[in-house]
Motif scaffolding. Structure first.
Motif, PDB file in Angstrom:
ATOM      1  N   UNK A 124       0.976  -1.151  -0.041  1.00 48.32           N
ATOM      2  CA  UNK A 124      -0.053   0.017  -0.063  1.00 48.32           C
ATOM      3  C   UNK A 124       0.907   1.216   0.135  1.00 48.32           C
ATOM      4  N   UNK A 125       2.327   1.159   0.040  1.00 42.82           N
ATOM      5  CA  UNK A 125       3.201   2.194  -0.026  1.00 42.82           C
ATOM      6  C   UNK A 125       4.140   2.204  -1.147  1.00 42.82           C
ATOM      7  N   UNK A 126       5.087   1.529  -0.952  1.00 35.03           N
ATOM      8  CA  UNK A 126       6.199   1.324  -1.874  1.00 35.03           C
ATOM      9  C   UNK A 126       5.575   0.370  -3.197  1.00 35.03           C
ATOM     10  N   UNK A 127       4.672  -0.536  -2.746  1.00 35.81           N
ATOM     11  CA  UNK A 127       4.197  -1.292  -3.996  1.00 35.81           C
ATOM     12  C   UNK A 127       2.866  -0.778  -4.483  1.00 35.81           C
ATOM     13  N   UNK A 128       2.636  -1.066  -5.640  1.00 36.63           N
ATOM     14  CA  UNK A 128       1.156  -0.718  -6.202  1.00 36.63           C
ATOM     15  C   UNK A 128       0.439  -1.851  -5.920  1.00 36.63           C
ATOM     16  N   UNK A 129      -0.920  -1.887  -6.341  1.00 39.85           N
ATOM     17  CA  UNK A 129      -1.901  -2.709  -6.108  1.00 39.85           C
ATOM     18  C   UNK A 129      -1.549  -3.944  -6.819  1.00 39.85           C
ATOM     19  N   UNK A 130      -0.766  -4.108  -7.876  1.00 41.24           N
ATOM     20  CA  UNK A 130      -0.234  -5.357  -8.517  1.00 41.24           C
ATOM     21  C   UNK A 130       1.125  -5.777  -7.607  1.00 41.24           C
ATOM     22  N   UNK A 131       1.194  -5.439  -6.326  1.00 44.02           N
ATOM     23  CA  UNK A 131       2.332  -5.647  -5.574  1.00 44.02           C
ATOM     24  C   UNK A 131       3.696  -5.645  -6.559  1.00 44.02           C
ATOM     25  N   UNK A 132       3.816  -4.631  -7.396  1.00 44.40           N
ATOM     26  CA  UNK A 132       5.024  -4.436  -8.107  1.00 44.40           C
ATOM     27  C   UNK A 132       5.563  -3.053  -7.740  1.00 44.40           C
ATOM     28  N   UNK A 133       6.736  -2.632  -8.404  1.00 41.59           N
ATOM     29  CA  UNK A 133       7.221  -1.239  -8.211  1.00 41.59           C
ATOM     30  C   UNK A 133       8.289  -1.305  -9.572  1.00 41.59           C
ATOM     31  N   UNK A 134       8.694   0.011  -9.909  1.00 43.13           N
ATOM     32  CA  UNK A 134       9.313   0.379 -11.064  1.00 43.13           C
ATOM     33  C   UNK A 134      10.807  -0.276 -10.758  1.00 43.13           C
ATOM     34  N   UNK A 135      11.369  -1.173 -11.154  1.00 42.18           N
ATOM     35  CA  UNK A 135      12.714  -1.998 -10.862  1.00 42.18           C
ATOM     36  C   UNK A 135      13.752  -0.911 -11.351  1.00 42.18           C
ATOM     37  N   UNK A 136      13.815  -0.461 -12.485  1.00 41.73           N
ATOM     38  CA  UNK A 136      14.817   0.116 -13.166  1.00 41.73           C
ATOM     39  C   UNK A 136      14.816   1.637 -12.502  1.00 41.73           C
ATOM     40  N   UNK A 137      13.861   2.323 -12.394  1.00 44.84           N
ATOM     41  CA  UNK A 137      13.818   3.623 -11.963  1.00 44.84           C
ATOM     42  C   UNK A 137      14.453   3.768 -10.328  1.00 44.84           C
ATOM     43  N   UNK A 138      13.794   2.588  -9.618  1.00 39.51           N
ATOM     44  CA  UNK A 138      14.161   2.284  -8.327  1.00 39.51           C
ATOM     45  C   UNK A 138      15.890   2.157  -7.951  1.00 39.51           C
ATOM     46  N   UNK A 139      16.252   1.207  -8.976  1.00 40.51           N
ATOM     47  CA  UNK A 139      17.627   1.039  -8.959  1.00 40.51           C
ATOM     48  C   UNK A 139      18.591   2.192  -9.287  1.00 40.51           C
ATOM     49  N   UNK A 140      18.098   3.056 -10.012  1.00 44.09           N
ATOM     50  CA  UNK A 140      18.608   4.330 -10.225  1.00 44.09           C
ATOM     51  C   UNK A 140      18.653   5.367  -9.307  1.00 44.09           C
ATOM     52  N   UNK A 141      17.541   5.248  -8.540  1.00 44.26           N
ATOM     53  CA  UNK A 141      17.610   6.252  -7.262  1.00 44.26           C
ATOM     54  C   UNK A 141      18.369   5.629  -6.188  1.00 44.26           C
ATOM     55  N   UNK A 142      18.493   4.114  -6.075  1.00 47.73           N
ATOM     56  CA  UNK A 142      19.657   3.647  -5.032  1.00 47.73           C
ATOM     57  C   UNK A 142      20.905   4.032  -5.243  1.00 47.73           C
ATOM     58  N   UNK A 143      21.391   4.162  -6.560  1.00 46.89           N
ATOM     59  CA  UNK A 143      22.640   4.662  -6.676  1.00 46.89           C
ATOM     60  C   UNK A 143      22.726   6.110  -6.578  1.00 46.89           C
ATOM     61  N   UNK A 144      21.820   6.948  -6.427  1.00 51.85           N
ATOM     62  CA  UNK A 144      21.748   8.294  -6.116  1.00 51.85           C
ATOM     63  C   UNK A 144      21.874   8.494  -4.838  1.00 51.85           C
TER      64      UNK A 144
END
Length: 272
Positions: free
Chosen positions: A13-33
């Motif tokens: 209900x927060x990090x995951x969407x209703x399909x229990x997914x998240x944008x892997x590529x975008x988040x991986x880039x954010x983790x580097x930043x």
């Protein structure tokens, strides 16, 4: 705003969407930043550790987990802190809940170090969700005979107002447990005075990070203490009214539209 040194986020209900997914590529880039900026990323969830490892397997750089609503803290495979419910208390609470038709759940679970224990006669209202959230199920004939380190008791009450029921459970077992609604008809019962805020604080202190230097995201009542405690508490647009009341910010977009990732970008770009 004080410079953020740590970001903690709830999952469902927060990090995951209703399909229990998240944008892997975008988040991986954010983790580097985030790493470049010296900002630590932490998962703060009511879920058990094995499930969280599965959720974040696509981004293996995520290695810090405040699991079981703060009762188990693991960083890079090392357990830093754990707070358990003593077995005598577990057995007393389980016995009382199962004997009282006004609070008896459809399913009652014990979340332990070596498995999630469920009475073999209990039938979940949503078997697919149970299989998703609990990948370490051990069926037993009697929950009061379980011998394990227990972090959490979890119940499924699909047809009741779980906020009022959580309050009833806390009143019934004062100083023995802390019950909080975790969404989707579920209540998590953990050790007294334990919550995500305590878990996040223990971790932050180990890293010499002050509460004012933490941003945290949440959507439900088991996130309340964490959002109140940190310097920058962020409630999801799709969150409960009680969570929104304690937050410093409500995400401009909901969990189906990258609400957390959008605010992380704003933090990195110093726009909030």
């Amino acid at each position: 705003m004080t410079k953020i040194k740590m970001i903690a986020t709830d999952v469902d209900g927060t990090f995951l969407n209703q399909q229990r997914q998240y944008d892997h590529d975008r988040f991986a880039q954010q983790l580097q930043r985030l790493q470049t900026a010296g900002i630590r990323f932490v998962v703060a969830s009511g879920n058990h550790l094995g499930h969280l490892h599965q959720v974040f397997a696509p981004t293996p750089a995520v290695q810090t987990f405040v699991a079981e609503n703060g009762s188990l803290i693991v960083d890079h495979g090392h357990t830093l802190f754990q707070t358990t419910i003593p077995l005598p208390v577990v057995r007393e609470v389980v016995t009382a809940i199962l004997a009282d038709d006004t609070i008896r759940p459809q399913v009652l679970r014990l979340s332990g170090q070596h498995g999630t224990y469920i009475n073999r006669t209990d039938q979940s209202n949503d078997p697919a969700s149970q299989a998703y959230y609990f990948n370490n199920v051990v069926l037993v004939d009697d929950l009061t005979t379980v011998e394990d380190t227990i972090y959490k008791i979890n119940g499924e009450w699909p047809n009741q107002t779980i906020q009022s029921l959580a309050a009833k459970l806390n009143a019934k077992f004062p100083q023995q447990i802390h019950a909080a609604a975790s969404g989707f008809g579920s209540i998590d019962i953990i050790a007294p005075h334990m919550n995500k805020a305590i878990g996040v604080t223990q971790l932050a202190q180990a890293w010499q990070i002050a509460p004012s230097e933490i941003a945290a995201f949440g959507d439900n009542d088991n996130d309340l203490e964490m959002l109140r405690h940190v310097g920058f508490g962020v409630a999801m647009r799709n969150g409960t009214a009680t969570v929104k009341q304690v937050a410093n910010l409500i995400t401009p977009t909901d969990n189906d539209h990258d609400g957390v990732l959008n605010v992380i970008d704003a933090i990195l770009d110093q726009k909030v």
